[in-house]
Motif scaffolding. Structure first.
Motif, PDB file in Angstrom:
ATOM      1  N   VAL A 192       0.733  -1.323   0.016  1.00 49.35           N
ATOM      2  CA  VAL A 192      -0.046  -0.021   0.137  1.00 49.35           C
ATOM      3  C   VAL A 192       0.777   1.021  -0.022  1.00 49.35           C
ATOM      4  CG1 VAL A 192      -1.934   1.345   1.162  1.00 49.35           C
ATOM      5  CG2 VAL A 192      -1.717  -1.270   1.138  1.00 49.35           C
ATOM      6  N   LYS A 193       0.670   2.071  -0.762  1.00 53.64           N
ATOM      7  CA  LYS A 193       1.478   3.430  -1.239  1.00 53.64           C
ATOM      8  C   LYS A 193       0.443   4.411  -1.216  1.00 53.64           C
ATOM      9  CE  LYS A 193       5.224   1.327  -3.319  1.00 53.64           C
ATOM     10  NZ  LYS A 193       6.348   1.532  -4.353  1.00 53.64           N
ATOM     11  N   SER A 194       1.076   5.574  -0.957  1.00 53.58           N
ATOM     12  CA  SER A 194      -0.018   6.828  -1.252  1.00 53.58           C
ATOM     13  C   SER A 194       0.287   7.600  -2.472  1.00 53.58           C
ATOM     14  CB  SER A 194       0.479   7.737  -0.235  1.00 53.58           C
ATOM     15  OG  SER A 194      -0.348   9.116  -0.248  1.00 53.58           O
ATOM     16  N   ARG A 195      -0.778   8.121  -2.968  1.00 55.92           N
ATOM     17  CA  ARG A 195      -0.766   9.167  -4.261  1.00 55.92           C
ATOM     18  C   ARG A 195      -0.460  10.476  -3.794  1.00 55.92           C
ATOM     19  NH1 ARG A 195      -6.294   6.581  -6.664  1.00 55.92           N
ATOM     20  NH2 ARG A 195      -6.991   8.016  -5.024  1.00 55.92           N
ATOM     21  N   SER A 196      -0.323  10.636  -2.520  1.00 52.79           N
ATOM     22  CA  SER A 196       0.066  11.913  -2.147  1.00 52.79           C
ATOM     23  C   SER A 196       1.273  12.019  -1.178  1.00 52.79           C
ATOM     24  CB  SER A 196      -1.029  12.561  -1.281  1.00 52.79           C
ATOM     25  OG  SER A 196      -0.855  13.818  -0.784  1.00 52.79           O
ATOM     26  N   SER A 197       2.020  12.991  -1.267  1.00 49.58           N
ATOM     27  CA  SER A 197       3.425  13.009  -0.263  1.00 49.58           C
ATOM     28  C   SER A 197       2.828  13.941   1.126  1.00 49.58           C
ATOM     29  CB  SER A 197       4.359  13.670  -0.827  1.00 49.58           C
ATOM     30  OG  SER A 197       4.876  12.979  -1.787  1.00 49.58           O
ATOM     31  N   ASP A 206      -1.658  21.983   3.550  1.00 42.57           N
ATOM     32  CA  ASP A 206      -1.354  22.281   2.496  1.00 42.57           C
ATOM     33  C   ASP A 206      -2.381  22.153   1.419  1.00 42.57           C
ATOM     34  OD1 ASP A 206       1.107  23.575   3.308  1.00 42.57           O
ATOM     35  OD2 ASP A 206       2.332  21.647   2.476  1.00 42.57           O
ATOM     36  N   VAL A 207      -2.912  20.971   1.345  1.00 45.24           N
ATOM     37  CA  VAL A 207      -4.026  20.550   0.307  1.00 45.24           C
ATOM     38  C   VAL A 207      -5.282  21.237   0.711  1.00 45.24           C
ATOM     39  CG1 VAL A 207      -2.797  18.476  -0.523  1.00 45.24           C
ATOM     40  CG2 VAL A 207      -4.220  18.460   1.523  1.00 45.24           C
ATOM     41  N   GLN A 208      -5.571  21.502   1.907  1.00 43.04           N
ATOM     42  CA  GLN A 208      -6.822  22.116   2.320  1.00 43.04           C
ATOM     43  C   GLN A 208      -6.832  23.462   1.750  1.00 43.04           C
ATOM     44  OE1 GLN A 208      -9.821  20.754   4.033  1.00 43.04           O
ATOM     45  NE2 GLN A 208     -10.381  22.555   3.110  1.00 43.04           N
ATOM     46  N   ASN A 209      -5.622  24.269   2.127  1.00 37.84           N
ATOM     47  CA  ASN A 209      -5.480  25.610   1.467  1.00 37.84           C
ATOM     48  C   ASN A 209      -5.663  25.582   0.091  1.00 37.84           C
ATOM     49  OD1 ASN A 209      -5.100  26.521   4.339  1.00 37.84           O
ATOM     50  ND2 ASN A 209      -2.873  26.564   3.891  1.00 37.84           N
ATOM     51  N   GLY A 210      -5.009  24.700  -0.634  1.00 37.29           N
ATOM     52  CA  GLY A 210      -5.179  24.839  -2.162  1.00 37.29           C
ATOM     53  C   GLY A 210      -6.794  24.534  -2.553  1.00 37.29           C
ATOM     54  N   ARG A 245     -13.433  24.718 -12.398  1.00 39.03           N
ATOM     55  CA  ARG A 245     -14.314  23.466 -11.696  1.00 39.03           C
ATOM     56  C   ARG A 245     -13.174  22.183 -11.760  1.00 39.03           C
ATOM     57  NH1 ARG A 245     -19.963  24.606 -14.757  1.00 39.03           N
ATOM     58  NH2 ARG A 245     -20.818  25.800 -13.090  1.00 39.03           N
ATOM     59  N   ALA A 246     -12.355  22.370 -12.935  1.00 42.81           N
ATOM     60  CA  ALA A 246     -11.449  21.229 -13.131  1.00 42.81           C
ATOM     61  C   ALA A 246     -10.310  21.803 -11.998  1.00 42.81           C
ATOM     62  CB  ALA A 246     -10.673  21.439 -14.496  1.00 42.81           C
ATOM     63  N   SER A 247      -9.653  22.835 -11.646  1.00 41.17           N
ATOM     64  CA  SER A 247      -8.951  22.894 -10.393  1.00 41.17           C
ATOM     65  C   SER A 247      -9.593  22.645  -9.102  1.00 41.17           C
ATOM     66  CB  SER A 247      -8.477  24.372 -10.703  1.00 41.17           C
ATOM     67  OG  SER A 247      -7.768  24.660  -9.582  1.00 41.17           O
ATOM     68  N   LEU A 248     -10.833  22.892  -8.904  1.00 44.51           N
ATOM     69  CA  LEU A 248     -11.348  22.184  -7.787  1.00 44.51           C
ATOM     70  C   LEU A 248     -11.422  20.893  -7.746  1.00 44.51           C
ATOM     71  CD1 LEU A 248     -12.997  23.282  -5.147  1.00 44.51           C
ATOM     72  CD2 LEU A 248     -15.117  23.226  -6.371  1.00 44.51           C
ATOM     73  N   ASP A 249     -11.776  20.100  -8.854  1.00 48.33           N
ATOM     74  CA  ASP A 249     -11.831  18.780  -8.744  1.00 48.33           C
ATOM     75  C   ASP A 249     -10.500  18.128  -8.418  1.00 48.33           C
ATOM     76  OD1 ASP A 249     -13.266  16.111  -9.275  1.00 48.33           O
ATOM     77  OD2 ASP A 249     -11.958  16.002 -11.007  1.00 48.33           O
ATOM     78  N   LEU A 250      -9.482  18.675  -8.991  1.00 47.56           N
ATOM     79  CA  LEU A 250      -8.020  18.323  -8.782  1.00 47.56           C
ATOM     80  C   LEU A 250      -7.526  18.511  -7.348  1.00 47.56           C
ATOM     81  CD1 LEU A 250      -6.043  19.247 -12.027  1.00 47.56           C
ATOM     82  CD2 LEU A 250      -7.008  16.950 -11.413  1.00 47.56           C
ATOM     83  N   ALA A 251      -8.153  19.581  -6.897  1.00 47.16           N
ATOM     84  CA  ALA A 251      -8.040  20.038  -5.232  1.00 47.16           C
ATOM     85  C   ALA A 251      -8.467  19.102  -4.493  1.00 47.16           C
ATOM     86  CB  ALA A 251      -8.208  21.529  -5.143  1.00 47.16           C
ATOM     87  N   GLN A 252      -9.833  18.744  -4.722  1.00 48.10           N
ATOM     88  CA  GLN A 252     -10.544  17.441  -4.070  1.00 48.10           C
ATOM     89  C   GLN A 252      -9.994  16.258  -4.096  1.00 48.10           C
ATOM     90  OE1 GLN A 252     -13.742  18.145  -2.182  1.00 48.10           O
ATOM     91  NE2 GLN A 252     -12.680  16.108  -1.349  1.00 48.10           N
ATOM     92  N   GLN A 253      -9.322  15.984  -5.275  1.00 50.47           N
ATOM     93  CA  GLN A 253      -8.507  14.583  -5.274  1.00 50.47           C
ATOM     94  C   GLN A 253      -7.329  14.455  -4.281  1.00 50.47           C
ATOM     95  OE1 GLN A 253      -7.839  13.237  -9.612  1.00 50.47           O
ATOM     96  NE2 GLN A 253      -9.908  14.146 -10.170  1.00 50.47           N
ATOM     97  N   ALA A 256      -4.822  12.298   0.646  1.00 54.77           N
ATOM     98  CA  ALA A 256      -4.302  12.519   1.781  1.00 54.77           C
ATOM     99  C   ALA A 256      -4.839  11.437   3.049  1.00 54.77           C
ATOM    100  CB  ALA A 256      -4.414  13.919   2.442  1.00 54.77           C
ATOM    101  N   ARG A 257      -5.908  10.617   2.890  1.00 55.36           N
ATOM    102  CA  ARG A 257      -6.462   9.860   3.454  1.00 55.36           C
ATOM    103  C   ARG A 257      -6.082   8.310   2.645  1.00 55.36           C
ATOM    104  NH1 ARG A 257      -9.985   8.769   7.470  1.00 55.36           N
ATOM    105  NH2 ARG A 257     -11.510   7.088   7.121  1.00 55.36           N
ATOM    106  N   VAL A 258      -5.319   7.446   3.070  1.00 51.17           N
ATOM    107  CA  VAL A 258      -4.993   6.210   2.786  1.00 51.17           C
ATOM    108  C   VAL A 258      -5.734   5.143   3.357  1.00 51.17           C
ATOM    109  CG1 VAL A 258      -3.135   4.694   2.018  1.00 51.17           C
ATOM    110  CG2 VAL A 258      -2.761   7.174   1.905  1.00 51.17           C
TER     111      VAL A 258
END
Length: 194
Positions: free
Chosen positions: A11-16, A43-47, A104-112, A117-119
């Protein structure tokens, strides 16, 4: 010989990020969707918040551009403004509409990124190795050349296999489908059949 699981999942994370929560230990049975690791989300919540604000601003801009476009169309029909002025209002409206798509695309990427961040456990299994500890910073499995940090290794221990050495004079007697009995050091008085 060695008793080993048939399928081991790394199991690995897609996020650092830094590990802020890790409720599993070696030997923990997990089901699909159970939390393995929670990474720091500041950081990702701010984004995500910035992307949401950008979308809100783009929606307001589209509303204003739509009103200006309608007003410009009416003024152009009444021959009060030039074709060039009307075309500028049309272009402004088109730009505002495309800004909505980008936001909308930027928001979707930020949501992803926030979700990554939750594995969670991808399958049901038992944690057999845990090389990561609370507070450690891990690398993404998708953005690093080395493949990222392995968070845990897990396996389905309901089906295991035994790898054993068989004398070469005896191996000729072995056929597919033969029953085997195995004893292990942990249970010396119990035979396992397979």
């Amino acid at each position: 010989g060695v008793i080993e699981p048939i399928n081991v999942v790394e199991v690995k994370s897609r996020s650092s990020g830094q590990v802020t929560e890790m409720p599993v230990e070696t030997g923990t049975l997990v089901r699909p969707g159970d939390l393995i690791v929670q990474l720091d989300t500041r950081d990702v919540q701010n984004g995500f918040n910035q992307s949401r604000a950008d979308l809100d601003a783009a929606e307001k801009k589209l509303q204003v551009s739509e009103i200006q476009k309608k007003r410009s169309d009416d003024l152009f029909a009444a021959k009060i403004i030039t074709a060039q002025e009307n075309e500028a209002a049309q272009l402004d409206y088109a730009n505002a509409a495309s800004a909505i798509v980008r936001a909308r695309a930027s928001l979707d990427l930020a949501q992803q990124r926030l979700d990554d961040a939750r594995v969670t456990a991808p399958v049901m299994g038992t944690i057999i190795e845990k090389p990561v500890a609370l507070g450690q910073v891990i690398q993404s499995g998708t953005s690093t050349a080395g493949g990222g940090t392995t968070i845990v290794k897990m396996a389905d221990l309901t089906k295991v296999r035994a790898r054993a050495l068989v004398n070469e004079t005896d191996i000729g007697q072995v056929r597919p489908g033969f029953e085997a009995t195995v004893t292990v050091d942990a249970f010396p008085d119990r035979q396992f059949r397979g």
